[in-house]
Design a protein around this motif. Structure first.
Motif, PDB file in Angstrom:
ATOM      1  N   ASN A  77       0.852  -1.190   0.000  1.00  0.00           N
ATOM      2  CA  ASN A  77       0.000   0.000   0.000  1.00  0.00           C
ATOM      3  C   ASN A  77       0.887   1.240   0.000  1.00  0.00           C
ATOM      4  N   ILE A  79       1.228   5.081   0.248  1.00  0.00           N
ATOM      5  CA  ILE A  79       0.528   6.248   0.768  1.00  0.00           C
ATOM      6  C   ILE A  79       1.221   7.495   0.251  1.00  0.00           C
ATOM      7  N   THR A  80       0.469   8.355  -0.415  1.00  0.00           N
ATOM      8  CA  THR A  80       1.000   9.600  -0.949  1.00  0.00           C
ATOM      9  C   THR A  80       0.274  10.750  -0.266  1.00  0.00           C
ATOM     10  N   LEU A  99       0.538   9.574  10.454  1.00  0.00           N
ATOM     11  CA  LEU A  99       0.985   8.418   9.679  1.00  0.00           C
ATOM     12  C   LEU A  99       2.307   7.874  10.215  1.00  0.00           C
ATOM     13  N   PHE A 116       3.432  -1.059   3.828  1.00  0.00           N
ATOM     14  CA  PHE A 116       3.206   0.358   3.568  1.00  0.00           C
ATOM     15  C   PHE A 116       4.476   1.082   3.148  1.00  0.00           C
ATOM     16  N   ILE A 118       5.462   5.395   2.345  1.00  0.00           N
ATOM     17  CA  ILE A 118       4.932   6.763   2.403  1.00  0.00           C
ATOM     18  C   ILE A 118       5.794   7.655   1.527  1.00  0.00           C
ATOM     19  N   MET A 133      -4.710  12.696   1.024  1.00  0.00           N
ATOM     20  CA  MET A 133      -3.709  11.650   0.786  1.00  0.00           C
ATOM     21  C   MET A 133      -4.345  10.619  -0.132  1.00  0.00           C
ATOM     22  N   ILE A 135      -4.056   6.410  -1.051  1.00  0.00           N
ATOM     23  CA  ILE A 135      -3.482   5.102  -0.754  1.00  0.00           C
ATOM     24  C   ILE A 135      -3.748   4.283  -2.008  1.00  0.00           C
ATOM     25  N   LEU A 152      -6.291   3.737   7.949  1.00  0.00           N
ATOM     26  CA  LEU A 152      -5.205   2.757   8.050  1.00  0.00           C
ATOM     27  C   LEU A 152      -5.711   1.421   8.576  1.00  0.00           C
ATOM     28  N   TYR A 155      -6.877  -0.829   5.849  1.00  0.00           N
ATOM     29  CA  TYR A 155      -5.800  -1.449   5.069  1.00  0.00           C
ATOM     30  C   TYR A 155      -5.064  -2.511   5.879  1.00  0.00           C
TER      31      TYR A 155
END
Length: 161
Positions: A77, A79-80, A99, A116, A118, A133, A135, A152, A155
């Protein structure tokens, strides 16, 4: 996660051979390799260099120039977090702090279990629902620390199944 087949074969040969042996397809090939493995394995980079008859250093330069490409494994996953002006003013750093606390990594890092990764970007293009954000390919806006934890947890439970 990498499948057993992907673990055994990091050459990217099946991806590479879908394209003609022309330099103009280099970025597209790198993007497809990235999509398959969640990063660009060294073996695939070397294989592509042979296929296109170009130096590995040229491909390495492209892979390190584009922020969307990575030479190290990324999480299942990704995450941006947007840190553009609207998101920053609306509290994107509070989102980032949550996060970091929740999954124990900083931007540019991946958890040891490869669940994850990031990263931050200058703009996602969703200023009206800042802070935002993504995902993988799903957008989340109007974020608060509580909402980040709820997202979160979805996920985490998906990856435990």
């Amino acid at each position: 996660m990498l499948t057993k087949q992907q673990n055994e074969d990091l050459s990217g040969q099946d991806v590479i051979e879908k394209y003609p042996k022309e330099q103009r397809f280099t970025l597209a090939i790198l993007q497809d390799i990235q999509r398959k493995y969640k990063y660009i394995p060294r073996e695939a980079l070397e294989n592509l260099a042979k296929y296109l008859d170009t130096p590995v250093s040229r491909l390495y330069g492209m892979a390190t120039f584009y922020k969307a490409l990575s030479l190290t494994p990324k999480g299942e996953n990704i995450i941006t977090v947007c840190d553009g002006t609207a998101c920053h003013v609306a509290g994107s750093m509070v989102v980032m702090d949550e996060l970091e606390k929740a999954i124990g990594i900083k931007p540019g890092e991946t958890t040891e279990d490869l669940k994850f990764s990031i990263n931050t970007v200058n703009c996602i293009g969703c200023c009206a629902i800042a802070p935002v954000m993504m995902i993988n390919d799903k957008y989340y806006g109007n974020l608060t620390p509580k909402l980040v934890e709820e997202i979160l947890s979805e996920y985490r439970s998906e990856s435990d199944e």
